[in-house]
Design an enzyme around this catalytic site. Structure first.
Site: not given
Length: 835
Positions: A371, A562-563, A568, A670, A674
């Site tokens: 991952h 998100k985290r 990111k 992910t 969504k």
């Protein structure tokens, strides 16, 4: 495969009815008798418990029948090992999957209570940190819905991921005791308790047959007590199991020590055992943190493998030779990689297999999902720590490595560099065990989770292994369950879809493509916008409740949740927000579209840069939201305590989905799926599953910016961010505002490390390099949003072409291509007479 399982339990206990009258009767029985409540309304908490017990009764009867069905047919079984399961709330999922919404809503009216009020009483089961754990939850839902015999294995943490509070803009972590008050969703299975060994030492001997044998002795043992959670499929009467292990001591409390005043010694072993399942795996910066995390990983792996073997013995006896034909073990990332040597230990030491035969069984049984593309995220454990905690497994790992390096030498004779690179043991001052290498060597399948991710694994991190075993590496692009992430969280859109294309889409998401043929239908478009507006109003209410900031549903809702992590690039998002603000200050609002920006997520407690990004978001938001000049153009919030339940409100209300990671860093994502499923339009880089999302919906319905993964690598060779900033007046002004403490007047200099990271020529996230492209893509998104009809088209098409990103498709790929479960091993339980 249909199961003719007796649904009448010896003709005395037929399945419970699903009609309103029967459901209401059971709800009243649990409320008055199980919980002992009287006529007076005692609050939604007791109604939640009574409702949950009423639903659980119906789950349990299907659960029992499913277990009997599997036991009767003896299919190949899959054990899914994951250290994380971000399940969220269970009641809403069970109500949807069992089709009980109407019956429960009507039943609760007698209490003067709405179903939504009852659902809100449940606490999220936050047994995960983010996408990895939520993916595991989606996978379990799809396995049950598709009728695959898959059991999830994890740890029953007393404390899940922390509650995040914001104080003076800073993240503060508060323990999440999600089990406070208990949970109705688990059944303790004491007869399946397993014993897990730690410490001690090994001794060897030659048995009477001349075989070399090893025993692991003088260990400190911990009990793994299973707490089983039912996982219902969607309206198919299949209920699979998530088995969560709770740690307990194998030693009885010494009352003599306790009564003599030796309180500490009397409870020490109990406390040491309980620590394993107390907190979602901790910060491993400290030595104690590393010890606990490795103990958790082995605790999960050993208990789960023992459980799988015990089931085998129940069904087939003590002969283990056919074990690999009937079992698959899926390792969800490197956390359970220790399962490879543990299965070898069980086969060689306990069941007396020879090494080669045991290795053949192990490698055929194991499969590993990677991952991450971040080398620092690939776990390594000090050999010394293994020697202390798991001495027998260390011996086995060295033996595995010895055999493996012989294979490497045969492939590349005399290549000592290859041996060093591929060795499971990384030599050095403090030798380390490379857990990803161990998982690869011990598995028959190694998969990435998006096309780009898998390609980069083959070309980069795992290239040596790809050259050695090209057939092992494969791709399984992630997906999310449409039951929770569209059917439950977006009831308005679900009703519209049911009416327009029928109800079968929820288990066959490709059917959403029918929407594309209706794209010009004026009534559809009108209803679509109305549903989105209602969802935005619902999101605005949550934002107001949690932050005190009022979002206007007529404005563009620009969301990144998100985290919190540098790759990111929440920091890039903030730079754009500051850019918009400085345009407002200069009066350059002619081409702007009013927008509300929401950023949410949790930073790991020990990750200081991520926590500083949260502080920056909050400080920038405070300045903008208190400036009257910005009120009509820009509102910004950091949403505290982002979790599954919050996302269920966020994704239906989002217009623009921010997926802006540095290309080549996000394995899949992910959240992007969504948002797409719920009609949001993506602004993003060519990273992770963004690439496949863009291909699915068409490049004209995706706002692309940024360097590609190849360009990222090339840019790093000669990167001068300060020159990029100096050449861009907008960027220069943004940096000036940050560096002159415009957002930190009371704490001057606190953001220096962030601004220095942007200017650093070695910034691996290349934030400055993508700034201008991001600004231009945002301007294009604003222009399109101003064109209501064009945006409506993009929104509808994003939903229409999201079918590939259903976890049902992903699990079907795993089943067919890794687990060897064909359609003949998809189970359907015959419906009960009581339905």
């Amino acid at each position: 495969m249909k199961c003719e399982v007796d649904k009448n339990f010896d003709d005395e206990f037929p399945w419970l009815g699903m009609d309103t009258r029967t459901v209401k009767k059971d709800l009243l029985r649990h409320y008055h008798l199980t919980l002992g409540r009287g006529q007076a309304r005692c609050g939604e908490r007791y109604l939640y418990q009574a409702t949950a017990l009423t639903v659980r009764d119906r789950l349990v009867e299907r659960w029992r029948s499913t277990r009997e069905c599997y036991q009767e047919n003896k299919p190949r079984r899959v054990a899914y090992l994951s250290l994380e399961y971000l399940m969220g709330r269970a009641l809403n999922n069970a109500v949807l999957n069992l089709d009980l919404e109407h019956a429960l809503s009507q039943s609760l009216k007698s209490f003067g209570c709405a179903l939504e009020e009852v659902l809100d009483q449940e606490r999220d089961a936050g047994l995960g940190n983010g996408g990895l754990g939520r993916l595991a939850a989606c996978f379990l839902d799809s396995c049950a819905t598709l009728g695959y015999p898959v059991t999830g294995y994890g740890i029953r943490y007393d404390y899940g991921i922390f509650h995040q509070k914001i104080r003076n803009g800073y993240q503060v972590e508060v323990p999440d005791h999600w089990l406070e008050g208990g949970t109705p969703w688990e059944i303790i299975s004491l007869e399946n308790t397993r014993t897990v060994k730690f410490g001690g030492h090994t001794e060897s001997w030659v048995d009477e047959k001349g075989n070399f044998r090893v025993r692991w002795i003088s260990t400190s043992d911990v009990l793994a007590v299973p707490h089983d959670v039912p996982i219902p499929g969607y309206r198919n009467d299949i209920v699979n199991t998530l088995r969560l292990w709770k740690a307990d001591t194998s030693d009885k409390l010494s009352l003599q020590d306790f009564n003599s005043g030796e309180h500490h010694d009397a409870v020490l072993s109990q406390n040491m055992a309980a620590q394993i399942s107390m907190v979602l795996y901790p910060n491993d910066v400290s030595v104690n943190g590393k010890v606990l995390r490795l103990r958790q990983q082995y605790f999960l792996s050993s208990a789960s493998l023992q459980d799988v073997i015990a089931r085998w013995k129940r069904d087939y006896g003590n002969d283990m030779h056919g074990f690999a034909d009937k079992n698959r073990i899926q390792l969800n990332d490197t956390h359970p990689a220790v399962a490879v040597p543990e299965l070898m230990r069980l086969l060689v030491d306990v069941y007396e297999f020879g090494w080669d035969e045991a290795w053949a069984i192990t490698t055929e049984t194991m499969a590993y999902t990677n991952h991450t593309l971040l080398p620092e995220a690939l776990e390594k454990w000090p050999v010394a720590l293994f020697r202390q905690l798991l001495p027998r497994l260390l011996e086995i790992i060295y033996e595995i490595n010895h055999h493996f390096l012989k294979e490497v030498s045969a492939k590349w004779p005399g290549d000592s560099q290859k041996l060093r690179e591929m060795s499971i043991i990384e030599e050095g001052h403090e030798p380390q065990i490379r857990m990803a290498w161990l998982a690869i060597v011990g598995s028959s399948s190694v998969n990435g989770v998006a096309a780009l991710h898998t390609q980069l694994l083959k070309e980069g991190l795992f290239n040596n292994f790809y050259q050695l075993w090209p057939e092992k590496l494969n791709n399984k692009t992630n997906g999310v369950t449409p039951r929770r992430w569209l059917g439950f969280c977006n009831p308005g859109l679900k009703a519209l879809l049911d009416k327009r294309i029928g109800e079968q889409w929820i288990t066959d998401l490709k059917q959403l493509e029918q929407l594309a043929t209706q794209i010009d239908d004026k009534e559809l478009r009108k209803q679509w916008r109305s549903i989105k507006c209602a969802n935005k109003e619902r999101l605005a209410e949550m934002v107001m409740e949690r932050t005190g900031v009022r979002f206007d549903a007529s404005m563009m809702f620009d969301i990144q949740v998100k985290r919190i992590h540098e790759y990111k690039r929440q920091l890039l998002n903030v730079l754009h927000v500051v850019h918009l603000y400085q345009k407002i200050l200069k009066g350059e609002t002619g081409t702007m579209v009013p927008r509300c920006v929401l950023i949410g997520g949790k930073a790991a407690p020990g990750y200081q840069m991520a926590k500083l990004i949260i502080k920056l978001v909050n400080n920038v938001a405070a300045v903008i939201n208190n400036d009257p000049a910005a009120k009509d153009w820009l509102r910004v919030v950091f949403l505290p305590n982002y979790q599954v339940t919050a996302m269920e409100i966020i994704c239906p209300g989002t217009d623009l989905s921010e997926q802006i990671s540095t290309a080549g860093k996000e394995a899949s994502g992910t959240g992007n799926m969504k948002f797409m499923m719920n009609g949001a339009v993506t602004i993003g880089t060519l990273d992770g599953a963004n690439i496949e999302i863009r291909e699915a919906v068409g490049e004209e319905n995706f706002f692309l910016f940024g360097l590609t993964a190849e360009q990222v690598e090339e840019t790093r060779k000669d990167y001068h961010p300060s020159s990029i900033i100096a050449a861009d007046p907008d960027f220069s002004r943004v940096m000036e505002l940050l560096e002159q403490d415009c957002f930190s007047r009371e704490e001057p200099g606190i953001f220096v490390s962030l601004t220095e990271s942007i200017r650093n020529p070695h910034d691996q996230w290349l934030t400055a390099a993508d700034f201008r492209g991001f600004v231009e893509a945002q301007e294009k998104a604003a222009q399109v949003y101003a064109d209501v009809e064009r945006w409506t088209t993009m929104s509808i098409l994003n939903t229409a072409y999201s079918g590939y990103f259903s976890s049902d498709r992903t699990i079907t790929d795993y089943a067919n291509e890794i687990w060897g479960l064909g359609k003949d091993q998809q189970f359907k339980v015959k419906q009960a007479a009581g339905k």
